[in-house]
Scaffold this motif. Structure first.
Motif, PDB file in Angstrom:
ATOM      1  N   GLN A  38      40.157  31.298  48.124  1.00 32.58           N
ATOM      2  CA  GLN A  38      40.060  30.304  49.183  1.00 32.58           C
ATOM      3  C   GLN A  38      41.400  30.878  49.545  1.00 32.58           C
ATOM      4  OE1 GLN A  38      37.791  28.354  51.466  1.00 32.58           O
ATOM      5  NE2 GLN A  38      36.672  29.227  50.793  1.00 32.58           N
ATOM      6  N   SER A  39      42.277  31.861  49.506  1.00 29.15           N
ATOM      7  CA  SER A  39      43.975  32.426  49.931  1.00 29.15           C
ATOM      8  C   SER A  39      43.871  31.547  51.368  1.00 29.15           C
ATOM      9  CB  SER A  39      44.062  33.335  49.700  1.00 29.15           C
ATOM     10  OG  SER A  39      44.102  34.077  48.250  1.00 29.15           O
ATOM     11  N   ALA A  40      45.385  31.939  51.896  1.00 29.52           N
ATOM     12  CA  ALA A  40      45.560  31.136  53.286  1.00 29.52           C
ATOM     13  C   ALA A  40      45.257  30.061  53.849  1.00 29.52           C
ATOM     14  CB  ALA A  40      45.461  32.465  53.954  1.00 29.52           C
ATOM     15  N   LYS A  41      44.049  29.443  53.516  1.00 29.83           N
ATOM     16  CA  LYS A  41      43.436  28.604  53.869  1.00 29.83           C
ATOM     17  C   LYS A  41      44.120  27.382  53.999  1.00 29.83           C
ATOM     18  CE  LYS A  41      39.752  30.039  54.002  1.00 29.83           C
ATOM     19  NZ  LYS A  41      38.793  30.167  55.246  1.00 29.83           N
ATOM     20  N   SER A  42      45.652  26.922  53.568  1.00 31.76           N
ATOM     21  CA  SER A  42      46.541  26.665  53.738  1.00 31.76           C
ATOM     22  C   SER A  42      46.599  24.614  53.794  1.00 31.76           C
ATOM     23  CB  SER A  42      47.449  26.052  55.245  1.00 31.76           C
ATOM     24  OG  SER A  42      48.089  25.329  54.940  1.00 31.76           O
ATOM     25  N   HIS A  43      46.612  23.583  54.256  1.00 38.11           N
ATOM     26  CA  HIS A  43      45.944  22.865  53.799  1.00 38.11           C
ATOM     27  C   HIS A  43      44.176  22.306  55.025  1.00 38.11           C
ATOM     28  CE1 HIS A  43      48.108  18.202  51.975  1.00 38.11           C
ATOM     29  NE2 HIS A  43      46.711  18.267  52.339  1.00 38.11           N
ATOM     30  N   ALA A  44      43.407  22.669  55.488  1.00 39.53           N
ATOM     31  CA  ALA A  44      42.481  23.097  55.566  1.00 39.53           C
ATOM     32  C   ALA A  44      41.535  21.815  54.698  1.00 39.53           C
ATOM     33  CB  ALA A  44      41.666  23.713  56.094  1.00 39.53           C
ATOM     34  N   ILE A  45      40.929  21.424  55.189  1.00 36.81           N
ATOM     35  CA  ILE A  45      39.689  19.940  54.562  1.00 36.81           C
ATOM     36  C   ILE A  45      38.404  20.288  55.507  1.00 36.81           C
ATOM     37  CG2 ILE A  45      41.483  18.557  53.273  1.00 36.81           C
ATOM     38  CD1 ILE A  45      40.767  16.453  55.644  1.00 36.81           C
ATOM     39  N   THR A  50      28.841  19.259  55.319  1.00 38.31           N
ATOM     40  CA  THR A  50      28.971  18.311  53.909  1.00 38.31           C
ATOM     41  C   THR A  50      29.520  19.563  53.193  1.00 38.31           C
ATOM     42  OG1 THR A  50      27.070  19.828  53.891  1.00 38.31           O
ATOM     43  CG2 THR A  50      27.112  17.780  54.654  1.00 38.31           C
ATOM     44  N   LEU A  51      29.910  19.265  51.745  1.00 39.24           N
ATOM     45  CA  LEU A  51      30.024  19.949  50.878  1.00 39.24           C
ATOM     46  C   LEU A  51      29.359  20.141  49.557  1.00 39.24           C
ATOM     47  CD1 LEU A  51      34.184  18.710  50.536  1.00 39.24           C
ATOM     48  CD2 LEU A  51      33.159  21.143  50.939  1.00 39.24           C
ATOM     49  N   LYS A  52      29.275  21.285  48.611  1.00 41.65           N
ATOM     50  CA  LYS A  52      28.153  21.221  47.591  1.00 41.65           C
ATOM     51  C   LYS A  52      29.201  21.522  46.498  1.00 41.65           C
ATOM     52  CE  LYS A  52      25.353  24.183  45.233  1.00 41.65           C
ATOM     53  NZ  LYS A  52      24.308  25.684  45.518  1.00 41.65           N
ATOM     54  N   ILE A  53      29.245  20.542  45.889  1.00 39.06           N
ATOM     55  CA  ILE A  53      29.419  20.243  44.379  1.00 39.06           C
ATOM     56  C   ILE A  53      29.232  20.208  43.277  1.00 39.06           C
ATOM     57  CG2 ILE A  53      31.705  19.085  43.379  1.00 39.06           C
ATOM     58  CD1 ILE A  53      32.686  17.408  45.866  1.00 39.06           C
ATOM     59  N   GLU A  54      29.219  21.294  42.285  1.00 48.39           N
ATOM     60  CA  GLU A  54      28.519  21.762  40.894  1.00 48.39           C
ATOM     61  C   GLU A  54      29.737  21.641  39.760  1.00 48.39           C
ATOM     62  OE1 GLU A  54      25.656  24.728  42.974  1.00 48.39           O
ATOM     63  OE2 GLU A  54      27.520  25.475  41.371  1.00 48.39           O
ATOM     64  N   GLN A  55      28.928  20.860  38.728  1.00 46.13           N
ATOM     65  CA  GLN A  55      29.859  20.774  37.436  1.00 46.13           C
ATOM     66  C   GLN A  55      29.928  22.941  36.960  1.00 46.13           C
ATOM     67  OE1 GLN A  55      30.379  18.768  35.313  1.00 46.13           O
ATOM     68  NE2 GLN A  55      30.361  17.135  36.999  1.00 46.13           N
ATOM     69  N   LEU A  63      38.590  19.319  29.758  1.00 46.98           N
ATOM     70  CA  LEU A  63      36.992  18.198  29.755  1.00 46.98           C
ATOM     71  C   LEU A  63      36.347  18.587  30.457  1.00 46.98           C
ATOM     72  CD1 LEU A  63      39.360  15.436  28.175  1.00 46.98           C
ATOM     73  CD2 LEU A  63      38.306  17.012  26.753  1.00 46.98           C
ATOM     74  N   GLY A  64      35.817  18.832  31.629  1.00 48.48           N
ATOM     75  CA  GLY A  64      35.270  18.947  32.745  1.00 48.48           C
ATOM     76  C   GLY A  64      36.001  20.056  33.565  1.00 48.48           C
ATOM     77  N   ALA A  65      34.701  20.577  34.843  1.00 50.51           N
ATOM     78  CA  ALA A  65      35.044  21.687  35.313  1.00 50.51           C
ATOM     79  C   ALA A  65      34.328  21.313  36.998  1.00 50.51           C
ATOM     80  CB  ALA A  65      34.698  22.132  34.982  1.00 50.51           C
ATOM     81  N   LEU A  66      34.722  21.265  38.132  1.00 52.74           N
ATOM     82  CA  LEU A  66      34.005  21.539  39.283  1.00 52.74           C
ATOM     83  C   LEU A  66      34.347  22.349  39.786  1.00 52.74           C
ATOM     84  CD1 LEU A  66      34.558  17.541  40.146  1.00 52.74           C
ATOM     85  CD2 LEU A  66      32.921  18.044  38.817  1.00 52.74           C
ATOM     86  N   LYS A  67      32.688  23.197  40.658  1.00 53.08           N
ATOM     87  CA  LYS A  67      32.885  24.111  41.302  1.00 53.08           C
ATOM     88  C   LYS A  67      32.295  23.525  42.463  1.00 53.08           C
ATOM     89  CE  LYS A  67      30.692  28.427  39.904  1.00 53.08           C
ATOM     90  NZ  LYS A  67      29.368  28.395  40.479  1.00 53.08           N
ATOM     91  N   VAL A  68      33.619  23.625  43.567  1.00 54.75           N
ATOM     92  CA  VAL A  68      33.813  22.696  45.370  1.00 54.75           C
ATOM     93  C   VAL A  68      33.744  24.144  45.941  1.00 54.75           C
ATOM     94  CG1 VAL A  68      34.814  21.711  46.316  1.00 54.75           C
ATOM     95  CG2 VAL A  68      35.003  20.815  44.467  1.00 54.75           C
ATOM     96  N   TYR A  69      32.270  24.131  46.768  1.00 55.03           N
ATOM     97  CA  TYR A  69      32.022  25.245  48.099  1.00 55.03           C
ATOM     98  C   TYR A  69      32.973  24.923  49.639  1.00 55.03           C
ATOM     99  CZ  TYR A  69      28.682  27.122  44.859  1.00 55.03           C
ATOM    100  OH  TYR A  69      28.023  27.811  43.316  1.00 55.03           O
ATOM    101  N   GLY A  70      33.903  24.566  49.280  1.00 57.75           N
ATOM    102  CA  GLY A  70      34.907  24.654  49.893  1.00 57.75           C
ATOM    103  C   GLY A  70      36.573  24.542  50.353  1.00 57.75           C
ATOM    104  N   THR A  71      37.244  24.083  51.027  1.00 62.79           N
ATOM    105  CA  THR A  71      38.999  24.927  50.866  1.00 62.79           C
ATOM    106  C   THR A  71      39.163  24.048  49.406  1.00 62.79           C
ATOM    107  OG1 THR A  71      39.061  22.861  51.754  1.00 62.79           O
ATOM    108  CG2 THR A  71      38.830  24.848  53.650  1.00 62.79           C
TER     109      THR A  71
END
Length: 243
Positions: A38-45, A50-55, A63-71
């Motif tokens: 996601q390089s050069a996405k600056s501060h985009a949200i 919707t956002l898909k978020i997985e363990q 101790l924990g990790a999230l994979k975020v399908y977003g910026t």
């Protein structure tokens, strides 16, 4: 100390692994990072989707990790919200490539750190010329140890740290710097075999940089630490207008 690691290079980036190893002695480390580059996405949200978020599989030492399908900024928001933990520090990086001068305006690495600061959490953005530098792991540990021990990260802005060019065997030292002026000038070049399709051809536009700029430090073998604020107000111009 509870520490959240974020980045813009994606959950599988080596930069996260280096940071996890460097920061584990300082506290409990968690990760929230984009699923893909996601390089050069600056501060985009992501406001209108919707956002898909997985363990995600744990990075050693975390101790924990999230994979975020977003910026990158989405990843910061997700980590601060979904772990249900009060974080003391967010560290973004290590980015594969420098974020100096006008890079800061485009950088997803810096954007992710800024998002943390909006939420009131101290933040550090870290970048390097590349992630294969022989000295990177040792120098990352040393630099973060000093920053955390001295509580240099506790301020009104973000610390933007850059490790120098690959041509140096190891950094000559640390310089506290200001944002330099160089930027990437882009030209739109049309692909001859595809109608209405262009690609960006970039080249560096350089200036005579001051010895206290992040550009000078990067190009002369020093680690630069630049305090970056959220405020975009030009107070000099504001004072002139008010007069």
């Amino acid at each position: 100390m509870n520490i959240l690691l974020v980045n813009d290079d994606g959950i599988e980036s080596k930069g996260l692994e280096i940071l996890a190893r460097a920061l584990t002695p300082h506290g409990k480390v968690y990760v929230s990072a984009p699923a893909v580059q996601q390089s050069a996405k600056s501060h985009a949200i992501s406001l209108s989707s919707t956002l898909k978020i997985e363990q995600a599989p744990l990075i050693p030492g975390t101790l924990g990790a999230l994979k975020v399908y977003g910026t990158p900024a989405d990843a910061t928001r997700a980590g601060l919200s979904l772990f249900n933990i009060e974080f003391d520090l967010v560290v973004s990086g290590i980015n594969d490539g420098p974020n100096i001068a006008m890079d800061i305006l485009y950088s997803g690495t810096v954007g992710a750190a800024k998002e943390a600061k909006i939420y009131g959490v101290n933040a550090i953005a870290i970048s390097a010329d590349n992630l294969e530098l022989d000295y990177l792991y040792d120098e990352a540990i040393k630099t973060l140890d000093e920053v955390i021990e001295n509580k240099s990260y506790i301020n009104d802005g973000i610390l933007n740290i850059n490790f120098p060019k690959f041509s140096f065997e190891k950094p000559k030292g640390v310089i506290y710097t200001h944002q330099g002026r160089r930027y990437y000038h882009s030209e739109f070049v049309k692909k001859t075999n595809e109608e209405d399709t262009y690609y960006l051809k970039g080249s560096l536009t350089r200036y005579n940089e001051e010895l206290t700029s992040d550009v000078w430090a990067f190009e002369n073998g020093y680690i630069s630490i630049t305090p970056v604020t959220l405020s975009r107000t030009d107070f000099d111009l504001l004072n002139k207008l008010n007069k």
